[in-house]
Design an enzyme around this catalytic site. Structure first.
Site, PDB file in Angstrom:
ATOM      1  N   VAL A  52      75.432  83.597  35.147  1.00 38.79           N
ATOM      2  CA  VAL A  52      76.591  83.048  35.845  1.00 38.79           C
ATOM      3  C   VAL A  52      77.764  84.025  35.775  1.00 38.79           C
ATOM      4  O   VAL A  52      78.538  84.167  36.726  1.00 38.79           O
ATOM      5  CB  VAL A  52      76.970  81.682  35.255  1.00 38.79           C
ATOM      6  N   ALA A  53      77.894  84.721  34.654  1.00 37.71           N
ATOM      7  CA  ALA A  53      78.991  85.682  34.503  1.00 37.71           C
ATOM      8  C   ALA A  53      78.891  86.816  35.523  1.00 37.71           C
ATOM      9  O   ALA A  53      79.904  87.399  35.917  1.00 37.71           O
ATOM     10  CB  ALA A  53      78.990  86.251  33.089  1.00 37.71           C
TER      11      ALA A  53
ATOM     12  N   GLU B 281      80.957  84.129  42.481  1.00 37.71           N
ATOM     13  CA  GLU B 281      80.802  82.922  43.289  1.00 37.71           C
ATOM     14  C   GLU B 281      81.743  82.878  44.488  1.00 37.71           C
ATOM     15  O   GLU B 281      81.416  82.324  45.538  1.00 37.71           O
ATOM     16  CB  GLU B 281      81.042  81.661  42.430  1.00 37.71           C
TER      17      GLU B 281
ATOM     18  N   ASP C 225      92.713 104.636  79.970  1.00 38.91           N
ATOM     19  CA  ASP C 225      93.138 104.801  81.350  1.00 38.91           C
ATOM     20  C   ASP C 225      94.660 104.817  81.376  1.00 38.91           C
ATOM     21  O   ASP C 225      95.315 104.695  80.341  1.00 38.91           O
ATOM     22  CB  ASP C 225      92.561 103.713  82.256  1.00 38.91           C
TER      23      ASP C 225
END
Length: 942
Positions: A310-311, A315, A357
């Site tokens: 998870v570290a 997320e 142009d």
């Protein structure tokens, strides 16, 4: 609408989604033009306003049904299919399993599983809300692009929204128009259409007005259909089906669920997510095996490994990326640049060449005739703009010149309305001629009545001429009126008008005309010539019509440069972007305008004409374009523009091309960035382009390039921010493992609190950083440069190392200061709770200073201003406040197993945070000293 006694069509009346199935029972393609008018209850003067309103109520609006979208709940559930979401869902499920299997049950595992699941749900809510907001924003921005068409109503040509078309409307079609409904042609002059959106055929298809005997309208050559485009010619057509009842509406229903393709940036981020997820799983599994082999209990060790995983998972990355891109699009819209594709946001930052142009982009697109040449004399014209206020000096010799040129035009002058002044419906050049004719007191209503138009040969960008055939009601016979480029028209002339007499056009007189045209062009004027011919019979071919002409004179008109363009051109030059003017004008006119707007600054620019380009092979053209010289491409056709764009791309350039006409569409589509005019451009050009300039100004391109570069740099900033503190979360855990400490310095719940409470909001604020002062003083980034480059990795490793030093130091300092042996530490030991609180707080405080440090790539943040991004400061303060609550609030202490910190603890933490900021400032100073003008996008990351 229907003939008496006939039944209504099987799908008559309004259908779901708008429109009507048909408004005529007989096969519309089989009727002669006059019978089509009768069948649709229309007339050659068009519908009246009252008829149009009645039919709008009967048949509904000319709109396609809104595409079917996935149900809200399905779109919300789709947020859970993101790779990071799947990884976290698996982690949550496994943690629930660990809680269920372990006896006695560990409440901490249940809390962790719920927290991980909460993270996934919260990310899904943020992602869904952002996606919905971006969708609404895109719809609002698209509505800013004009969608209009020209119709005859009440006998007058009008410009109306395409949604207000009704069956029986008489639509005026010209080259560059998008067909807005299914129509039956009743008048056609060299009409060519592109039916590719409907049939898949890429070749131009000729259309006619005569009746045919095809069984279906789709196969009939006298019908044009919604969604197709007019490539050449002009004509008039009666609307017989609108909205969902059109052929395009039928196909639209079959294709409205086609998924949108991801852009290269999104694919690159997805690949990065796969690598990060793989790395997280690998490291987590490795640590699980290491700790298990050393005798640690399986379930706690497994939960520890999940915390490591998870570290490592950022997320908030998907939501942050979406927000940064959406902010860029909104900012560009405020600068009058509508981005139709996110790909354009990415590519803008690496643009190296702009092929622009002239008319409308560099100039104001408000042509004004200032000089007339006839009978060897120049006649000045006063007045500016489309209001017929002014006069022509000695107008008698130029009245025939202006009358012929005005009759050979399709534009119409619209009177002032409200705060808007007079404007032109149609070509601005033709509008300027109409205004000049009014100043010369030419009565165009009388002229049109005495010489009614029979047919025309529309303007062709290759032959550069337009011709109209008129009946001469006064003198008998027929008249041919021609206008166009002087060099081209001279080739078709055999005589010249001298005081009302036709004189043979000798070589000396040709030289006189050429010299007069060049003299006008040197003044920066666009020069047109006009000629006529009397003939006893209607010419059968264009070649016959445009032969043996009598030259009447020259018309010089000025389109003033926009005031802001010179500054924008200089900004592009300082940014390392080369500008090439591509125009159909005379070389002298083009050079005069180019000098006024600073595109040409030297005495010897390279001026290349279309015919000269035709004589060059690919190698010679590539060699010319690879040089650093200032280049003007004049008398250019669409094929010339395409060839130049392709040659520049072959040389490794990233090319942006501007255009407004149908003939520009191939180059716009082929370019890396096609830029169309929103106000004065054709529907074809806007459809082919990736970006639309709402005000048609070149300055908007420069602003969009600056913002495109800024968006890319902001994405890199928050990537550095996210991954540097991920390293700071992981390093203490690894250090504790290899030091033999039995517990983790940072629990999985603390990691989630850091990533959500003090991670996402600052990252979002970084995505909203304004462009840095040096954004347009650095050369474009290489198109080979990757977002997740080695330079970016080096930068977040440097910042992550400094942050990790602080986190590890405060943890082990508290552990050793307690005097307790490692083996005696438990989760309830006060010293351990203080240590993990210090670790979490160290990372949060480090994030606050880290966010300030990465705001700039090379510039000192003190010079940029520490308080100049209040959103970032507010986000950082929110993270610090949440950390204080976790430290001091008893309910949160119970959840996170934390302890209150002292003022000394906070002082130590802020000292480490300040060390991080100063270390980054020292690195930036070293970069500035080593290479004062090193490219910001690389130098700042080295």
């Amino acid at each position: 609408m229907r003939r008496a006694g006939e039944e209504a069509p099987p799908h008559g009346g309004r259908e779901p989604g708008g429109g009507t199935a048909t408004a005529v029972p007989a096969p519309v393609q089989s009727l002669p033009p006059q019978e089509v008018f009768a069948a649709l209850g229309a007339s050659p003067r068009g519908l009246s306003s009252a008829q149009a309103s009645d039919r709008q109520r009967e048949f509904g609006r000319n709109e396609l049904p809104r595409p079917r979208r996935r149900r809200i709940w399905r779109r919300f559930l789709a947020q859970f299919t993101d790779l990071f979401a799947l990884v976290l869902l698996v982690a949550s499920g496994l943690t629930f399993l660990a809680y269920a299997l372990q006896e006695p049950h560990q409440v901490g595992n249940l809390q962790l599983a719920i927290a991980i699941l909460g993270v996934v749900v919260l990310n899904a809510v943020i992602g869904f809300a952002q996606e919905y907001s971006a969708e609404r924003t895109a719809q609002a921005l698209q509505a800013m692009v004009p969608h209009t068409c020209r119709v005859l109503r009440d006998g007058q040509r009008q410009e109306v929204p395409t949604g207000s078309l009704v069956p029986g409307d008489l639509v005026v079609l010209e080259a560059g128009d998008a067909v807005s409904a299914d129509c039956r042609l009743v008048e056609a002059h060299g009409v060519l259409v592109n039916n590719a959106p409907l049939t898949g055929e890429s070749a131009a298809v000729g259309r006619m007005a005569d009746a045919t005997h095809e069984e279906t309208a789709l196969r009939a050559r006298n019908c044009v259909f919604m969604g197709t485009t007019v490539l050449a010619g002009s004509g008039k057509a009666l609307v017989y089906a609108i909205g969902a009842a059109t052929e395009f509406g039928r196909i639209f229903r079959l294709t409205d669920d086609v998924p949108q393709q991801k852009t290269p940036l999104q694919r690159e981020v997805a690949a990065m997510a796969r690598r990060v997820a793989g790395l997280a799983l690998t490291i987590g599994a490795t640590l699980l095996l290491v700790r298990w082999q050393t005798g640690a209990p399986l379930v706690p060790t497994f939960v520890f490994a999940l915390g490591v995983m998870v570290a490592l998972v950022p997320e908030g990355l998907p939501a942050t990326l979406s927000v940064a891109l959406a902010i860029g699009v909104r900012r560009m819209a405020r600068r009058q640049a509508l981005i139709k594709q996110l790909l354009a946001v990415e590519t803008l930052g690496s643009t190296t060449v702009i092929c622009t142009d002239k008319t409308g982009t560099l100039t104001q697109a408000e042509m004004t005739v200032t000089r007339l040449w006839a009978n060897g004399t120049v006649h000045p014209v006063t007045g500016v703009g489309y209001a017929p206020v002014g006069s022509v000096r000695d107008p008698e010799p130029v009245r025939e010149l202006l009358r012929v040129a005005a009759l050979c035009s399709n534009a119409r002058l619209l009177p002032a309305s409200g705060a808007d002044g007079p404007r032109v419906l149609g070509d601005t050049t033709e509008g300027a001629i109409l205004v000049a004719a009014a100043k010369a007191e030419v009565d165009m209503a009388v002229s049109a009545a005495s010489a009614p138009r029979l047919t025309e040969f529309p303007f062709d960008p290759v032959r550069k001429l337009m011709s109209t055939i008129h009946q001469d009601t006064e003198g008998g016979g027929y008249l041919v009126h021609v206008k166009g480029a002087p060099q081209e028209l001279l080739r078709h002339c055999t005589h010249i008008d001298r005081a009302g007499d036709d004189r043979l056009l000798t070589d000396r007189l040709r030289e006189e005309v050429t010299a007069a045209a060049d003299a006008l062009a040197r003044q920066g004027l666009r020069v047109l010539a006009a000629a006529r011919r009397r003939t006893p019979a209607v010419p059968e071919t264009q070649e016959e019509a445009e032969s043996q002409l009598t030259l009447l004179g020259l018309i010089g008109m000025l389109d003033p440069p926009r005031e802001e363009v010179s500054r924008a051109v200089r900004s592009c030059r300082s940014a390392g972007i080369r500008i090439i003017m591509v125009t159909g004008d005379h070389p002298l006119t083009a050079e005069a305008i180019a000098r006024r707007v600073a595109i040409v600054t030297t005495s010897d620019p390279v001026v290349l004409t279309g015919p000269s380009l035709d004589r060059m092979d690919a190698a010679a053209l590539g060699a010319l374009l690879s040089g650093p010289s200032e280049l003007l491409l004049c008398r250019a056709s669409p094929e010339h523009k395409m060839r130049v764009v392709a040659a520049l791309q072959a040389g490794g350039e990233v090319v942006a091309v501007t255009g407004d006409g149908a003939n520009d569409a191939p180059a716009l589509k082929h370019a890396d960035i096609g830029v169309a005019m929103g106000a004065g451009g054709t529907d074809v050009a806007r459809e082919a382009a990736a970006m639309v300039l709402l005000d048609d100004s070149f300055a908007a391109i420069t602003a969009a390039v600056e913002l495109g570069r800024s968006v890319y740099r902001n994405i890199r900033k928050f990537l550095v921010y996210l991954f540097s503190h991920n390293i700071a979360e992981l390093t203490p855990i690894l250090a504790a493992t290899f030091a033999g400490f039995p517990l983790v310095p940072l629990t999985a719940l603390q990691v989630l609190a850091i990533d959500l409470g003090s991670d996402v909001l600052p990252a979002l604020a970084l995505g909203a950083e304004p462009p840095e002062p040096d954004t347009m003083t650095q050369p474009p980034r290489s198109r080979r440069e990757r977002l997740f480059s080695a330079a970016l990795v080096r930068r977040f490793l440097f910042l992550g190392a400094v942050q990790s030093l602080g986190a590890c130091t405060v943890f082990f300092w508290h552990i050793h200061a307690s005097g307790i042996p490692y083996a005696e530490f438990t989760a309830d030991t006060p010293a351990y709770q203080e240590a993990i609180t210090m670790t979490q707080a160290s990372i949060v405080v480090g994030q606050f200073f880290n966010a300030l440090a990465v705001r700039t790539d090379r510039q000192s943040v003190f010079r940029a201003g520490l308080l100049s991004n209040p959103r970032l400061l507010a986000a950082g303060c929110f993270g610090l406040g949440l950390m204080a609550a976790i430290s001091y609030a008893p309910p949160l202490q119970a959840v996170f197993h934390t302890a209150p910190l002292s003022l000394v603890d906070w002082a130590i933490l802020f000292a480490f945070g300040l060390l991080l900021l100063l270390a980054e400032e020292a690195r930036k100073a070293w970069l500035r000293h080593r290479s004062p003008r090193y490219p910001a996008h690389e130098g700042a990351l080295r």
